[in-house]
Design an enzyme around this catalytic site. Structure first.
Site, PDB file in Angstrom:
ATOM      1  CD  GLN A 218      45.430  74.887  18.513  1.00 40.57           C
ATOM      2  OE1 GLN A 218      44.683  75.542  17.791  1.00 40.57           O
ATOM      3  NE2 GLN A 218      45.878  75.348  19.657  1.00 40.57           N
ATOM      4  N   GLY A 219      45.912  69.907  17.364  1.00 41.67           N
ATOM      5  CA  GLY A 219      45.113  68.816  17.915  1.00 41.67           C
ATOM      6  C   GLY A 219      44.836  69.009  19.390  1.00 41.67           C
TER       7      GLY A 219
ATOM      8  CB  SER B  89      38.712  70.725  20.589  1.00 44.57           C
ATOM      9  OG  SER B  89      38.868  72.046  21.041  1.00 44.57           O
TER      10      SER B  89
ATOM     11  CB  SER C   5      41.550  74.959  11.654  1.00 47.15           C
ATOM     12  OG  SER C   5      40.484  75.452  12.423  1.00 47.15           O
TER      13      SER C   5
ATOM     14  CD  GLU D 142      44.329  80.816  19.028  1.00 43.79           C
ATOM     15  OE1 GLU D 142      43.579  80.442  18.118  1.00 43.79           O
ATOM     16  OE2 GLU D 142      44.272  80.348  20.183  1.00 43.79           O
TER      17      GLU D 142
ATOM     18  CB  SER E  96      33.638  78.662  24.937  1.00 41.78           C
ATOM     19  OG  SER E  96      33.827  78.337  26.298  1.00 41.78           O
TER      20      SER E  96
END
Length: 382
Positions: free
Chosen positions: A130-131, A133, A165, A248, A361
């Site tokens: 997953q691209g 951040s 990840s 997710e 976050s």
């Protein structure tokens, strides 16, 4: 007993029996392996296990059969994830493809994209990362600066992603990039599917507190992907990306909670029959909060992706981080010594420090809850 209840009981028995019959031989070694902070464990064997699951049609259970799924109802999906966790079956290696990208393509993708990508995800033939951040756009995803420019029939991507990840293992990446020059914030973003194994992509692992490196930096320097590899409309990437984040926090979280309960039971066993009164109170509170977490998951099960998923993230992330701290306090002074390397409790404590950061976050999740659920005024932004 109602017919639906009978079907659920029969399906639970089917799943339990299949796992018992198949987690044998070399696969028996996989019980309890993998997961956050431990993705390095027996990866090649876990990949073979995932493909064994796929061969027997135990992947992508909610998907239509034409794309490799079973089109199972929600209650049976829950049963599978619970029984999978109860069997201590290993963490899956392509959950980003199966649980995030797959549902996104099913909802927003073209028929050609569904036919091209979904069967290979279901068969675990292609792994995904997953691209999202970036160094300057972590929790503030709308500030992404990675650019994609059309060059004939291809997008050319330039920029950097971080905390990616599985990037060192993935075949493809779903990337949020800015495709409209001069655009800002949520406007002008697109959701691209980019092959990882090309000259324009460089991956650099990030060493973590645990000593492992499942996160990575990814550098795109003229990387290319086909013009048609945009999910949704060009410029509509923000909406697609937010939908992915909603997926997710779906059915699999109930299986995650089974694993949490196993960890809590293990810590309670370490504490013994008569722990310190303060530790006893913390253990009791942790068990109550775990029940609250499950109740919330069941209450929102099947709801479309939305801000309620932020509540789920806040519940489990903070709880798991506190559980890691509780484990260290139960173990005592010896928890501060790695001899000769980290044990499972130390690894959980160290990695759980990141639980309230990755996947959005806590600060951002609270803003979403405040503004989109409670209707409070937007926080002042520069």
């Amino acid at each position: 007993m109602t017919r639906a209840r009978e079907v659920s009981v029969d399906f639970r028995a089917e799943v339990r029996e299949w796992l018992s019959a198949n987690l044998v031989g070399e696969f028996a070694e996989l019980r309890g392996l993998g997961g956050p902070g431990r993705e390095h464990e027996a990866f090649d064997l876990r990949l073979r296990w995932d493909r064994h699951l796929a061969k027997h049609r135990w992947t992508c259970l909610s998907w239509p059969a034409e794309y490799g799924g079973r089109a199972l109802p929600l209650e049976q999906q829950v049963v599978f994830h619970e029984e999978y966790a109860l069997a201590a079956a290993p963490a899956r290696v392509n959950h980003l493809g199966e649980e995030l990208l797959g549902p996104t393509i099913l909802k927003f993708g073209t028929p050609e994209q569904r036919q091209r990508f979904l069967p290979k995800i279901a068969a675990v033939d292609e792994l995904w990362c997953q691209g999202y951040s970036e160094p300057g756009a972590g929790s503030d995803l709308a500030s992404v600066s990675t650019k994609a420019v059309l060059d004939g029939d291809e997008w050319v991507i330039t920029g950097q992603k971080v905390w990616t990840s599985f990037a060192h293992l993935a075949d493809w990446c779903f990337v949020v990039a800015r495709t409209e020059p001069g655009s800002a914030r949520h406007a002008g973003l697109s959701y691209l599917l980019v092959p990882m194994r090309q000259e324009g992509v460089r991956v650099r692992p990030i060493r973590q507190l645990t000593g492992t490196s499942e996160f990575n930096e990814v550098f795109f320097d003229g990387a290319r992907t086909a013009r048609e590899n945009v999910v949704g409309a060009v410029g509509d990437g923000w909406r697609i990306a937010m939908a992915t984040l909603g997926f997710e926090r779906g059915v699999a979280t109930l299986g995650q909670q089974v694993g949490f309960r196993r960890q809590l039971d293990g810590i309670a066993a370490l504490a013994g029959d008569d722990p310190d009164p303060v530790l006893r109170e913390r253990l009791t509170r942790a068990r109550i909060e775990l029940h609250v977490m499950r109740s919330h998951a069941l209450r929102t099960l099947g709801a479309p992706p939305g801000p309620d998923s932020s509540v789920a993230k806040l519940l489990w992330a903070g709880w798991h981080r506190r559980l890691g701290e509780l484990a260290m306090d139960v173990i005592g002074a010896s928890s501060m010594v790695a001899s000769p390397e980290l044990d499972g409790w130390q690894r959980m404590f160290l990695f759980s420090r990141a639980d309230t950061i990755y996947g959005g976050s806590d600060e951002v999740q609270r803003n979403i809850v405040a503004e989109r659920i409670l209707g409070l005024p937007r926080e002042a932004r520069a």
